[in-house]
Design a protein around this motif. Sequence first.
Motif, PDB file in Angstrom:
ATOM      1  N   HIS A  56      -1.225   3.901  -2.408  1.00 24.23           N
ATOM      2  CA  HIS A  56      -1.893   4.716  -1.378  1.00 24.23           C
ATOM      3  C   HIS A  56      -2.265   3.874  -0.162  1.00 24.23           C
ATOM      4  O   HIS A  56      -2.097   4.298   0.994  1.00 24.23           O
ATOM      5  N   ASN A  60      -0.606   4.396   3.747  1.00 23.74           N
ATOM      6  CA  ASN A  60      -1.368   4.649   4.979  1.00 23.74           C
ATOM      7  C   ASN A  60      -0.856   3.851   6.167  1.00 23.74           C
ATOM      8  O   ASN A  60      -1.126   4.203   7.323  1.00 23.74           O
ATOM      9  N   ARG A  67       7.861   7.494   4.486  1.00 28.76           N
ATOM     10  CA  ARG A  67       7.179   7.953   3.270  1.00 28.76           C
ATOM     11  C   ARG A  67       8.106   8.760   2.364  1.00 28.76           C
ATOM     12  O   ARG A  67       7.719   9.113   1.254  1.00 28.76           O
ATOM     13  N   GLY A 155       0.340  10.831  -0.439  1.00 25.65           N
ATOM     14  CA  GLY A 155       0.977  10.856   0.873  1.00 25.65           C
ATOM     15  C   GLY A 155       2.463  10.608   0.913  1.00 25.65           C
ATOM     16  O   GLY A 155       3.056  10.609   1.998  1.00 25.65           O
TER      17      GLY A 155
END
Length: 290
Positions: A56, A60, A67, A155
């Motif tokens: 994670h 970011n 991603r 994400g």
Amino acid sequence: MCDTFLSKPLTEIVKLQATLKDKKPIARSKRCLERMTENIAYRPGLVNDDVFAGIHIKVNSLLEVDRHCIICMDEMSLKANLFYHTGRDEIIGLHDIGLETKQFLVAQNASVIMARGIYYNWKQPVAYFFVHTQFKASDILPILKACITKLFDIGLHVDGVVTDMGSNFISLSTLLNVTPENPVFSVNDHDVVYLFDTCHLQKATKNNLVNNTFCFENKRTSWTFVEEFYKSDKLQPYRCAPKLTDAHIYPTNFEKMKVKYAVQVLSNSVASGMNTYDHKLFVEEFRNVI
């Protein structure tokens, strides 16, 4: 100035380097990082929250396009062995796929789930499992969906799942209702494509050709043609396909499992050599008729 002229990821790197410039090198050494992580216990199953927390943090700093990733799943054989882990007060080497499912059966295989970037070159194992014989499709299915959900939650965008053509993974694709016409399944309203590894597809094609005759576009092909080409080519001083050996044409059960042999047999050089050989036979036959 960094915020104005540089991209966000590059800005973060420059700022990080600026804060580290006055620190002693020992604080940035490999051993320092190892000491920070050596007390973290990584266990079989999707129970290692520290792994997903670390991913994670990395996510970011990635651009949106970076991603996108795929999930790879594979198995390998183990030499069965048990040992006692004094720190954990636990016997290691038994069947264990997490979620308190350890069984008193010696593990003979290990299975790994790895996430890998599509546009950006990164990869990260996210879970491993000790399995007595073969990882059952019914056990893989909930684990796979839970893994995909976890990666989406931090994400990442999971676009596909890639496996080899083991019988358990073929059963898994059936449970997911995946077909050649519709290779997509859904996890929490996210479409994910299921793919069999290309190299293993080539191996399966080659092994099927050994035992069967292929018919397509009103044409027929057989392994016999490959054998005839090899027998003729290996007698030549300058070979069209010098990499071909008896292991390619008359493989043992172990050699049938080698992907490299299948790829080399189904290569462009072998196809070109067979085409040259076929043309030579045609010319000789034509001369005999004349």
